[in-house]
Design a protein around this motif. Structure first.
Motif, PDB file in Angstrom:
ATOM      1  N   ALA A  29       0.813  -1.222   0.000  1.00  0.00           N
ATOM      2  CA  ALA A  29       0.000   0.000   0.000  1.00  0.00           C
ATOM      3  C   ALA A  29       0.840   1.263   0.000  1.00  0.00           C
ATOM      4  CB  ALA A  29      -0.932   0.004   1.212  1.00  0.00           C
ATOM      5  N   SER A  30       2.081   1.203   0.490  1.00  0.00           N
ATOM      6  CA  SER A  30       2.889   2.420   0.596  1.00  0.00           C
ATOM      7  C   SER A  30       3.967   2.489  -0.482  1.00  0.00           C
ATOM      8  CB  SER A  30       3.535   2.499   1.983  1.00  0.00           C
ATOM      9  OG  SER A  30       4.415   1.416   2.158  1.00  0.00           O
ATOM     10  N   GLY A  31       3.770   1.806  -1.590  1.00  0.00           N
ATOM     11  CA  GLY A  31       4.818   1.690  -2.586  1.00  0.00           C
ATOM     12  C   GLY A  31       4.961   2.803  -3.600  1.00  0.00           C
ATOM     13  N   ALA A  32       3.978   3.652  -3.830  1.00  0.00           N
ATOM     14  CA  ALA A  32       4.060   4.686  -4.868  1.00  0.00           C
ATOM     15  C   ALA A  32       4.870   5.884  -4.393  1.00  0.00           C
ATOM     16  CB  ALA A  32       2.664   5.113  -5.279  1.00  0.00           C
ATOM     17  N   SER A  33       5.130   6.825  -5.307  1.00  0.00           N
ATOM     18  CA  SER A  33       5.943   7.998  -4.992  1.00  0.00           C
ATOM     19  C   SER A  33       5.107   9.261  -4.962  1.00  0.00           C
ATOM     20  CB  SER A  33       7.045   8.167  -6.032  1.00  0.00           C
ATOM     21  OG  SER A  33       7.902   7.059  -6.022  1.00  0.00           O
ATOM     22  N   VAL A  34       5.498  10.196  -4.112  1.00  0.00           N
ATOM     23  CA  VAL A  34       4.846  11.493  -3.991  1.00  0.00           C
ATOM     24  C   VAL A  34       5.428  12.421  -5.045  1.00  0.00           C
ATOM     25  CG1 VAL A  34       4.510  13.480  -2.478  1.00  0.00           C
ATOM     26  CG2 VAL A  34       4.471  11.177  -1.535  1.00  0.00           C
ATOM     27  N   TYR A  46      -1.594  12.432  -0.302  1.00  0.00           N
ATOM     28  CA  TYR A  46      -0.920  11.158  -0.504  1.00  0.00           C
ATOM     29  C   TYR A  46       0.262  11.020   0.457  1.00  0.00           C
ATOM     30  CZ  TYR A  46       1.497   7.206  -2.308  1.00  0.00           C
ATOM     31  OH  TYR A  46       2.118   5.994  -2.386  1.00  0.00           O
ATOM     32  N   ALA A  47       1.018  12.109   0.657  1.00  0.00           N
ATOM     33  CA  ALA A  47       2.160  12.072   1.569  1.00  0.00           C
ATOM     34  C   ALA A  47       1.695  11.741   2.984  1.00  0.00           C
ATOM     35  CB  ALA A  47       2.907  13.404   1.542  1.00  0.00           C
ATOM     36  N   TYR A  48       0.571  12.312   3.393  1.00  0.00           N
ATOM     37  CA  TYR A  48       0.014  12.019   4.714  1.00  0.00           C
ATOM     38  C   TYR A  48      -0.345  10.540   4.823  1.00  0.00           C
ATOM     39  CZ  TYR A  48      -3.384  11.624   8.454  1.00  0.00           C
ATOM     40  OH  TYR A  48      -4.070  11.209   9.570  1.00  0.00           O
ATOM     41  N   GLU A  49      -1.034  10.020   3.826  1.00  0.00           N
ATOM     42  CA  GLU A  49      -1.451   8.615   3.848  1.00  0.00           C
ATOM     43  C   GLU A  49      -0.241   7.683   3.824  1.00  0.00           C
ATOM     44  OE1 GLU A  49      -4.431   7.224   4.378  1.00  0.00           O
ATOM     45  OE2 GLU A  49      -5.177   9.256   4.660  1.00  0.00           O
ATOM     46  N   GLN A  50       0.785   8.056   3.065  1.00  0.00           N
ATOM     47  CA  GLN A  50       1.990   7.243   2.999  1.00  0.00           C
ATOM     48  C   GLN A  50       2.699   7.228   4.358  1.00  0.00           C
ATOM     49  OE1 GLN A  50       5.073   8.591   0.292  1.00  0.00           O
ATOM     50  NE2 GLN A  50       5.579   6.473  -0.212  1.00  0.00           N
ATOM     51  N   THR A  51       2.776   8.391   4.996  1.00  0.00           N
ATOM     52  CA  THR A  51       3.402   8.484   6.315  1.00  0.00           C
ATOM     53  C   THR A  51       2.632   7.653   7.334  1.00  0.00           C
ATOM     54  OG1 THR A  51       4.237  10.686   5.819  1.00  0.00           O
ATOM     55  CG2 THR A  51       4.115  10.074   8.139  1.00  0.00           C
ATOM     56  N   LYS A  52       1.314   7.753   7.274  1.00  0.00           N
ATOM     57  CA  LYS A  52       0.469   6.970   8.187  1.00  0.00           C
ATOM     58  C   LYS A  52       0.672   5.476   7.950  1.00  0.00           C
ATOM     59  CE  LYS A  52      -4.052   6.610   7.695  1.00  0.00           C
ATOM     60  NZ  LYS A  52      -5.476   6.943   7.617  1.00  0.00           N
ATOM     61  N   LEU A  56       2.198   2.727  10.594  1.00  0.00           N
ATOM     62  CA  LEU A  56       1.452   1.512  10.920  1.00  0.00           C
ATOM     63  C   LEU A  56       2.313   0.276  10.660  1.00  0.00           C
ATOM     64  CD1 LEU A  56      -1.196   0.115  11.711  1.00  0.00           C
ATOM     65  CD2 LEU A  56      -1.892   0.283   9.327  1.00  0.00           C
ATOM     66  N   GLN A  57       3.028   0.285   9.545  1.00  0.00           N
ATOM     67  CA  GLN A  57       3.885  -0.846   9.211  1.00  0.00           C
ATOM     68  C   GLN A  57       4.978  -1.034  10.266  1.00  0.00           C
ATOM     69  OE1 GLN A  57       6.231  -0.533   5.605  1.00  0.00           O
ATOM     70  NE2 GLN A  57       6.061  -2.728   5.263  1.00  0.00           N
ATOM     71  N   GLN A  58       5.570   0.045  10.746  1.00  0.00           N
ATOM     72  CA  GLN A  58       6.597  -0.047  11.785  1.00  0.00           C
ATOM     73  C   GLN A  58       6.017  -0.622  13.079  1.00  0.00           C
ATOM     74  OE1 GLN A  58       9.891   0.275  11.553  1.00  0.00           O
ATOM     75  NE2 GLN A  58       9.516   0.553   9.379  1.00  0.00           N
ATOM     76  N   ASN A  59       4.803  -0.202  13.434  1.00  0.00           N
ATOM     77  CA  ASN A  59       4.150  -0.737  14.631  1.00  0.00           C
ATOM     78  C   ASN A  59       3.888  -2.230  14.495  1.00  0.00           C
ATOM     79  OD1 ASN A  59       4.132   1.721  15.957  1.00  0.00           O
ATOM     80  ND2 ASN A  59       2.091   2.257  15.263  1.00  0.00           N
ATOM     81  N   ILE A  60       3.437  -2.641  13.322  1.00  0.00           N
ATOM     82  CA  ILE A  60       3.157  -4.058  13.072  1.00  0.00           C
ATOM     83  C   ILE A  60       4.448  -4.864  13.151  1.00  0.00           C
ATOM     84  CG2 ILE A  60       2.367  -5.733  11.345  1.00  0.00           C
ATOM     85  CD1 ILE A  60       0.414  -3.512  10.373  1.00  0.00           C
ATOM     86  N   LYS A  61       5.514  -4.344  12.558  1.00  0.00           N
ATOM     87  CA  LYS A  61       6.805  -5.042  12.599  1.00  0.00           C
ATOM     88  C   LYS A  61       7.302  -5.178  14.037  1.00  0.00           C
ATOM     89  CE  LYS A  61       8.622  -3.969   8.017  1.00  0.00           C
ATOM     90  NZ  LYS A  61       9.687  -3.238   7.272  1.00  0.00           N
TER      91      LYS A  61
END
Length: 109
Positions: A29-34, A46-52, A56-61
């Motif tokens: 989900a976070s693979g595209a570029s701003v 998009y930058a906000y959603e990517q940061t979010k 989330l991914q870091q928390n899951i990891k």
């Protein structure tokens, strides 16, 4: 009430599988570029959603690491023993947070 360690291990294994799937999904989900949009507001959203998504991914990891460590403690025979003080972890705490590595006293420090 006796602690059902086999149930806790099953739960940890299920959590591990779920978290591994979530890591893959959030990475996709976070693979595209701003910066490739026609409008700055679209880029900002998009930058906000990517940061979010990355947060989330870091928390899951991080949670996945804790689950894997708990499973390793099962293999080592140290599951349910506080890694700080060596005392037994309260069964109610283990049922609430099966991946915990500390008793409530040490966790509060």
């Amino acid at each position: 009430m006796a602690v059902r360690y086999d149930k806790l291990k099953e739960q940890l294994l299920a959590d591990k599988q779920r978290l591994e799937t979530e890591v893959k999904e959030t990475a996709t989900a976070s693979g595209a570029s701003v910066g490739y949009s026609n409008h700055m507001a679209d880029d900002a959203a998009y930058a906000y959603e990517q940061t979010k998504s990355l947060s989330l991914q870091q928390n899951i990891k991080g949670l996945l690491v804790q689950v894997n460590e708990a499973l390793q403690r099962f293999n080592d025979g140290t599951y349910g023993v506080c890694t700080d003080c060596g005392q037994s972890i309260d069964p109610a705490r283990l049922e609430a947070i099966p991946y915990t590595s500390r008793c409530i006293r040490c966790a509060q420090k």
